[in-house]
Design a protein around this motif. Sequence first.
Motif, PDB file in Angstrom:
ATOM      1  N   SER A  83      46.954  75.552 -68.727  1.00 48.32           N
ATOM      2  CA  SER A  83      47.179  77.004 -68.679  1.00 48.32           C
ATOM      3  C   SER A  83      47.178  77.546 -67.256  1.00 48.32           C
ATOM      4  O   SER A  83      47.659  78.649 -67.007  1.00 48.32           O
ATOM      5  CB  SER A  83      46.128  77.726 -69.522  1.00 48.32           C
ATOM      6  N   PRO A 143      39.293  78.413 -81.761  1.00 48.55           N
ATOM      7  CA  PRO A 143      40.241  79.528 -81.642  1.00 48.55           C
ATOM      8  C   PRO A 143      40.092  80.314 -80.353  1.00 48.55           C
ATOM      9  O   PRO A 143      41.092  80.800 -79.797  1.00 48.55           O
ATOM     10  CB  PRO A 143      39.919  80.392 -82.868  1.00 48.55           C
ATOM     11  N   GLN A 144      38.872  80.440 -79.839  1.00 47.93           N
ATOM     12  CA  GLN A 144      38.672  81.179 -78.597  1.00 47.93           C
ATOM     13  C   GLN A 144      39.272  80.435 -77.406  1.00 47.93           C
ATOM     14  O   GLN A 144      39.843  81.047 -76.493  1.00 47.93           O
ATOM     15  CB  GLN A 144      37.185  81.442 -78.358  1.00 47.93           C
ATOM     16  N   LEU A 194      41.865  78.419 -77.569  1.00 46.37           N
ATOM     17  CA  LEU A 194      43.315  78.607 -77.700  1.00 46.37           C
ATOM     18  C   LEU A 194      43.745  79.986 -77.209  1.00 46.37           C
ATOM     19  O   LEU A 194      44.731  80.119 -76.470  1.00 46.37           O
ATOM     20  CB  LEU A 194      43.737  78.425 -79.153  1.00 46.37           C
ATOM     21  N   GLU A 195      43.006  80.996 -77.622  1.00 52.19           N
ATOM     22  CA  GLU A 195      43.363  82.368 -77.232  1.00 52.19           C
ATOM     23  C   GLU A 195      43.284  82.556 -75.729  1.00 52.19           C
ATOM     24  O   GLU A 195      44.211  83.102 -75.109  1.00 52.19           O
ATOM     25  CB  GLU A 195      42.435  83.358 -77.944  1.00 52.19           C
ATOM     26  N   ASP A 196      42.197  82.081 -75.124  1.00 51.77           N
ATOM     27  CA  ASP A 196      42.025  82.260 -73.684  1.00 51.77           C
ATOM     28  C   ASP A 196      43.075  81.478 -72.906  1.00 51.77           C
ATOM     29  O   ASP A 196      43.655  81.984 -71.929  1.00 51.77           O
ATOM     30  CB  ASP A 196      40.625  81.804 -73.259  1.00 51.77           C
ATOM     31  N   ALA A 223      46.043  80.402 -73.971  1.00 54.76           N
ATOM     32  CA  ALA A 223      47.384  80.950 -74.203  1.00 54.76           C
ATOM     33  C   ALA A 223      47.618  82.199 -73.361  1.00 54.76           C
ATOM     34  O   ALA A 223      48.706  82.395 -72.805  1.00 54.76           O
ATOM     35  CB  ALA A 223      47.573  81.253 -75.684  1.00 54.76           C
ATOM     36  N   LYS A 224      46.609  83.031 -73.251  1.00 55.35           N
ATOM     37  CA  LYS A 224      46.736  84.249 -72.444  1.00 55.35           C
ATOM     38  C   LYS A 224      46.928  83.904 -70.973  1.00 55.35           C
ATOM     39  O   LYS A 224      47.795  84.479 -70.295  1.00 55.35           O
ATOM     40  CB  LYS A 224      45.491  85.120 -72.633  1.00 55.35           C
ATOM     41  N   THR A 228      53.095  78.197 -72.002  1.00 54.20           N
ATOM     42  CA  THR A 228      52.692  78.411 -73.388  1.00 54.20           C
ATOM     43  C   THR A 228      51.635  77.393 -73.794  1.00 54.20           C
ATOM     44  O   THR A 228      51.658  76.236 -73.347  1.00 54.20           O
ATOM     45  CB  THR A 228      53.879  78.297 -74.363  1.00 54.20           C
ATOM     46  N   ARG A 232      50.100  76.399 -77.617  1.00 54.72           N
ATOM     47  CA  ARG A 232      50.166  76.707 -79.043  1.00 54.72           C
ATOM     48  C   ARG A 232      49.653  75.540 -79.861  1.00 54.72           C
ATOM     49  O   ARG A 232      49.545  74.409 -79.366  1.00 54.72           O
ATOM     50  CB  ARG A 232      51.600  77.051 -79.467  1.00 54.72           C
TER      51      ARG A 232
END
Length: 317
Positions: free
Chosen positions: A173, A192-193, A195-197, A199-200, A208, A210
């Motif tokens: 990332s 999930p956290q 992935l979210e961090d 991805a942002k 990306t 995903r």
Amino acid sequence: MSTEARGLLTLSELTREELQGLVARSGELFRDRTAHDRPLHDKVIGVLFAKTSTRTRTAFTSGIVRLGGFPVTYGPNDLQTATGESLKDTGRIFGSMLDALVARTSGPLDDLREMAGAGRLPVINAMAAEEHPTQGVCDLATMLMEFGSLEDISVLYLGEGNNTASALAHGISHIPRCHITFATPSGYGLDPQVLEDAAKRAAESGGTVREVHDTDDLPGHVNVVYTTRWQTTGTVKTDLDWRERFRPFHIDEQFLRRWPDAKFMHDLPAHRGEEVSGAVLDGPRSIAWKQAEMKLTSAMAVLEWVASGNTPQTQRS
């Protein structure tokens, strides 16, 4: 970088410049292991491994010696934590006697953070339940050496969303226009956290991150196909049929033909016949053994950085 210590606990806390410096420096040391001025001269580094390790423990112990330092090694039952001493008290003792600590614990990342804070001690996370950051540095350094640049690289990761996957998510990332797809069995994905961090952060630089759960949803083009063993070190799966859920993510020669130009990577150890076939692991497209050798020089790069307390500097810069 973490404010508790000058160590490395998670790649998410590094700046892009710090991570890219570590990655580039790992490659320089890979080409010449003597390209340093023994930055650990007269320094004593603790090496604590509460879980099994071949590559990471050997890499750090050897790296400390090569950089001029003195390793003090501890096994899973060597410390008074086995008799009830707190991590905080243990950290205070480490901080009074050691210059840094490399640690693979049986607990969460917060255990390492607690020891680092209590001892005001640089701690290098050699694998915690949540993340394996030095593996991430190694992986990116291997890709950089193979492709010449990390920008615009596309990676496909198959298997469990484990601590290696988390390190890859955070690491990639940081790289402009870098893309990664995590293909995991449902229920075995990344936090999930994370992935979210990731991805942002990736989106801010055109990349990306995903996750998918069906092999029909895989990208059409990738530069790297990456897997890890399905049974992560120190973990046990409660689902008795878990292997059947992982079976579609097995990588053999036929599966790899979907991406005829992709290289294959594996963090090792491998279980031939489970996550990967022997023909792929030992085949001409595999760079897993170069990746394993890079463990040493990426460990050296991290140790050198911790010793200096500065942003990593490559010889070219």
